[in-house]
Scaffold this motif. Structure first.
Motif, short mmCIF file in Angstrom:
data_model
loop_
_atom_site.label_atom_id
_atom_site.label_comp_id
_atom_site.label_asym_id
_atom_site.label_seq_id
_atom_site.Cartn_x
_atom_site.Cartn_y
_atom_site.Cartn_z
N VAL A 107 73.59 46.82 2.08
CA VAL A 107 72.98 46.39 3.35
C VAL A 107 71.53 45.94 3.22
O VAL A 107 70.90 45.57 4.20
CB VAL A 107 73.07 47.51 4.42
N THR A 108 70.96 45.99 2.00
CA THR A 108 69.57 45.56 1.82
C THR A 108 69.34 45.13 0.38
O THR A 108 70.15 45.43 -0.50
CB THR A 108 68.59 46.69 2.20
N LYS A 109 68.23 44.47 0.17
CA LYS A 109 67.80 44.08 -1.18
C LYS A 109 66.52 44.80 -1.57
O LYS A 109 66.03 44.63 -2.68
CB LYS A 109 67.57 42.56 -1.26
N GLU A 110 65.95 45.59 -0.62
CA GLU A 110 64.67 46.25 -0.88
C GLU A 110 64.67 47.66 -0.32
O GLU A 110 65.11 47.89 0.80
CB GLU A 110 63.54 45.45 -0.25
N VAL A 111 64.16 48.60 -1.13
CA VAL A 111 63.98 49.97 -0.66
C VAL A 111 62.50 50.31 -0.70
O VAL A 111 61.78 49.91 -1.61
CB VAL A 111 64.79 50.99 -1.51
N ALA A 112 62.06 51.01 0.33
CA ALA A 112 60.68 51.48 0.40
C ALA A 112 60.68 52.95 0.00
O ALA A 112 61.43 53.75 0.55
CB ALA A 112 60.12 51.32 1.80
N LEU A 113 59.86 53.29 -0.98
CA LEU A 113 59.79 54.67 -1.44
C LEU A 113 58.57 55.34 -0.82
O LEU A 113 57.49 55.37 -1.39
CB LEU A 113 59.72 54.72 -2.97
N HIS A 114 58.77 55.83 0.38
CA HIS A 114 57.71 56.55 1.08
C HIS A 114 58.19 56.90 2.47
O HIS A 114 58.87 56.13 3.11
CB HIS A 114 56.45 55.71 1.23
N ILE A 115 57.88 58.06 2.90
CA ILE A 115 57.94 58.43 4.31
C ILE A 115 56.84 59.45 4.52
O ILE A 115 55.88 59.22 5.21
CB ILE A 115 59.32 58.95 4.75
N VAL A 116 56.97 60.59 3.87
CA VAL A 116 55.93 61.62 3.98
C VAL A 116 55.22 61.83 2.64
O VAL A 116 54.02 61.90 2.57
CB VAL A 116 56.52 62.97 4.46
N GLY A 117 56.00 61.89 1.56
CA GLY A 117 55.43 62.17 0.24
C GLY A 117 54.92 60.93 -0.48
O GLY A 117 55.11 59.81 -0.04
N ASP A 118 54.26 61.17 -1.60
CA ASP A 118 53.76 60.09 -2.45
C ASP A 118 54.63 60.02 -3.70
O ASP A 118 54.59 60.92 -4.54
CB ASP A 118 52.30 60.34 -2.84
N PRO A 119 55.45 58.98 -3.85
CA PRO A 119 56.35 58.89 -5.00
C PRO A 119 55.65 58.98 -6.36
O PRO A 119 56.23 59.43 -7.33
CB PRO A 119 57.02 57.53 -4.84
N LEU A 120 54.39 58.56 -6.42
CA LEU A 120 53.70 58.56 -7.71
C LEU A 120 53.27 59.94 -8.16
O LEU A 120 52.79 60.10 -9.28
CB LEU A 120 52.49 57.62 -7.66
N ILE A 121 53.48 60.95 -7.35
CA ILE A 121 53.19 62.32 -7.79
C ILE A 121 54.24 62.77 -8.81
O ILE A 121 54.01 63.69 -9.58
CB ILE A 121 53.11 63.29 -6.59
N LEU A 122 55.38 62.07 -8.84
CA LEU A 122 56.47 62.44 -9.75
C LEU A 122 56.21 61.93 -11.15
O LEU A 122 56.01 60.73 -11.36
CB LEU A 122 57.79 61.87 -9.23
N PRO A 123 56.22 62.82 -12.15
CA PRO A 123 55.97 62.38 -13.52
C PRO A 123 57.07 61.46 -14.06
O PRO A 123 56.82 60.67 -14.96
CB PRO A 123 55.89 63.69 -14.31
#
Length: 101
Positions: free
Chosen positions: A51-67
């Motif tokens: 249903v999409t070609k793009e996903v946004a990685l964010h709502i509350v947390g910061d994805p870049l905190i993940l190693p």
């Protein structure tokens, strides 16, 4: 007559609710800290790529905190999905430019 499938410009997926900062404008965190497993992320992307070609990685947390953020990127590549990344920028130095671009 075949019904056209619903399409979304972007689907938001929260892979973690951990931010690492305590900004004044954010509401207090009530839920326990969690991170979506790579396996679950793969399953979710298998569904949303219909249903999409793009996903946004964010709502509350910061994805870049993940190693292991680059592993999430590789799964998105496997499903030919673009990533719209929302971050505070605080954890940019933890990742290589290759994993971000």
């Amino acid at each position: 007559m075949k019904q056209p499938s619903m399409q979304f410009g972007r689907v938001y997926i929260e892979i973690t609710n951990v931010c690492g900062l305590q900004c004044e404008f954010c509401p207090p965190k009530i839920l326990p800290k969690r991170t979506m497993s790579l396996c679950d992320f793969d399953k979710v992307l298998a569904q949303v790529k219909k249903v999409t070609k793009e996903v946004a990685l964010h709502i509350v947390g910061d994805p870049l905190i993940l190693p292991n953020f680059n592993e999430y990127v590789e799964i998105a590549k496997k499903h030919t999905l673009s990533i719209y990344l929302v971050t505070s920028g605080f954890f940019l130095q933890k990742h290589t430019p290759q994993s971000l671009f």
